[in-house]
Design a protein around this motif. Structure first.
Motif, PDB file in Angstrom:
ATOM      1  N   PRO A   6     -33.187  27.063 -26.698  1.00  0.00           N
ATOM      2  CA  PRO A   6     -33.334  27.836 -25.462  1.00  0.00           C
ATOM      3  C   PRO A   6     -33.818  27.016 -24.265  1.00  0.00           C
ATOM      4  CG  PRO A   6     -34.292  29.027 -27.307  1.00  0.00           C
ATOM      5  CD  PRO A   6     -33.913  27.663 -27.816  1.00  0.00           C
ATOM      6  N   HIS A   7     -34.568  25.945 -24.512  1.00  0.00           N
ATOM      7  CA  HIS A   7     -35.084  25.167 -23.396  1.00  0.00           C
ATOM      8  C   HIS A   7     -34.122  24.067 -22.954  1.00  0.00           C
ATOM      9  CE1 HIS A   7     -36.445  23.027 -27.000  1.00  0.00           C
ATOM     10  NE2 HIS A   7     -36.343  21.921 -26.257  1.00  0.00           N
ATOM     11  N   GLU A  50     -34.922  27.124 -12.046  1.00  0.00           N
ATOM     12  CA  GLU A  50     -35.329  28.327 -12.769  1.00  0.00           C
ATOM     13  C   GLU A  50     -35.610  29.491 -11.825  1.00  0.00           C
ATOM     14  OE1 GLU A  50     -36.917  25.388 -13.360  1.00  0.00           O
ATOM     15  OE2 GLU A  50     -36.110  24.873 -15.312  1.00  0.00           O
ATOM     16  N   TRP A  66     -23.865  31.212 -18.386  1.00  0.00           N
ATOM     17  CA  TRP A  66     -24.891  30.253 -17.973  1.00  0.00           C
ATOM     18  C   TRP A  66     -25.537  29.531 -19.142  1.00  0.00           C
ATOM     19  CZ3 TRP A  66     -25.822  27.849 -13.739  1.00  0.00           C
ATOM     20  CH2 TRP A  66     -27.062  27.222 -13.538  1.00  0.00           C
ATOM     21  N   ARG A  67     -25.789  30.230 -20.222  1.00  0.00           N
ATOM     22  CA  ARG A  67     -26.486  29.623 -21.367  1.00  0.00           C
ATOM     23  C   ARG A  67     -25.529  29.065 -22.418  1.00  0.00           C
ATOM     24  NH1 ARG A  67     -30.184  27.273 -20.715  1.00  0.00           N
ATOM     25  NH2 ARG A  67     -30.617  27.311 -22.910  1.00  0.00           N
ATOM     26  N   LYS A  68     -24.221  29.073 -22.163  1.00  0.00           N
ATOM     27  CA  LYS A  68     -23.255  28.573 -23.141  1.00  0.00           C
ATOM     28  C   LYS A  68     -23.341  27.048 -23.228  1.00  0.00           C
ATOM     29  CE  LYS A  68     -18.364  28.642 -24.288  1.00  0.00           C
ATOM     30  NZ  LYS A  68     -17.033  29.080 -23.870  1.00  0.00           N
ATOM     31  N   GLN A  89     -29.004  22.717 -29.377  1.00  0.00           N
ATOM     32  CA  GLN A  89     -28.763  24.023 -28.772  1.00  0.00           C
ATOM     33  C   GLN A  89     -30.014  24.885 -28.889  1.00  0.00           C
ATOM     34  OE1 GLN A  89     -25.101  25.809 -30.030  1.00  0.00           O
ATOM     35  NE2 GLN A  89     -23.960  23.932 -29.758  1.00  0.00           N
ATOM     36  N   ALA A 128     -30.093  36.143 -13.705  1.00  0.00           N
ATOM     37  CA  ALA A 128     -30.123  36.267 -15.166  1.00  0.00           C
ATOM     38  C   ALA A 128     -29.946  37.706 -15.641  1.00  0.00           C
ATOM     39  CB  ALA A 128     -31.420  35.682 -15.713  1.00  0.00           C
ATOM     40  N   GLU A 132     -25.456  24.859 -16.260  1.00  0.00           N
ATOM     41  CA  GLU A 132     -26.697  24.362 -15.674  1.00  0.00           C
ATOM     42  C   GLU A 132     -26.607  22.853 -15.431  1.00  0.00           C
ATOM     43  OE1 GLU A 132     -31.528  24.651 -16.280  1.00  0.00           O
ATOM     44  OE2 GLU A 132     -30.199  25.593 -17.738  1.00  0.00           O
ATOM     45  N   PRO A 191     -30.603  22.853 -21.267  1.00  0.00           N
ATOM     46  CA  PRO A 191     -29.633  23.452 -20.340  1.00  0.00           C
ATOM     47  C   PRO A 191     -28.239  23.551 -20.958  1.00  0.00           C
ATOM     48  CG  PRO A 191     -30.350  21.271 -19.576  1.00  0.00           C
ATOM     49  CD  PRO A 191     -31.089  21.565 -20.833  1.00  0.00           C
ATOM     50  N   GLY A 192     -27.517  24.584 -20.544  1.00  0.00           N
ATOM     51  CA  GLY A 192     -26.132  24.746 -20.966  1.00  0.00           C
ATOM     52  C   GLY A 192     -25.216  23.955 -20.043  1.00  0.00           C
TER      53      GLY A 192
END
Length: 108
Positions: free
Chosen positions: A64-65, A29, A50-52, A62, A36, A71, A67-68
């Motif tokens: 927010p916490h 992080e 990154w967040r896909k 899916q 970011a 990550e 990982p995509g």
């Protein structure tokens, strides 16, 4: 505080209680925070999207916490490097032991 910080504290409790001996904690992080805010077009390919998530939109998990895909890939590479470094140490010890066995007087 983020979820990763709470997880690290929990692992530390397990270590303090003697339940875990040598845990590996990966935290990216802080390293990713700076990236970011950058535009996707100037980021290296490995840091784009990154967040896909790899699953179709709306699939479970899916959040927010979670990982995509990228990550997960980075965490996998970090773990692989950690284990490879350990294997290098083991191989070095084995070579040293083999040399000692050939020369009991340590003249090599």
């Amino acid at each position: 505080r983020n979820i990763a910080a709470r997880r690290r504290e929990l692992l530390q409790d397990y270590v303090d209680f003697g339940v875990l001996k040598d845990p590996v904690v990966l935290s990216i992080e802080d390293a990713m925070e700076e990236f970011a805010t950058l535009s996707e077009d100037i980021l290296p390919i490995g840091l784009r999207e990154w967040r896909k998530f790899g699953a179709p939109k709306g699939a479970p998990g899916q959040a927010p916490h979670h990982p995509g895909v990228k990550e997960h890939e980075l965490l996998g590479w970090l773990l692989a490097m950690h284990f490879l470094a350990s294997l290098e140490l083991v191989a070095s010890d084995l070579v040293m032991d083999a040399n000692v066995d050939k020369d009991p007087y340590n003249l090599v």
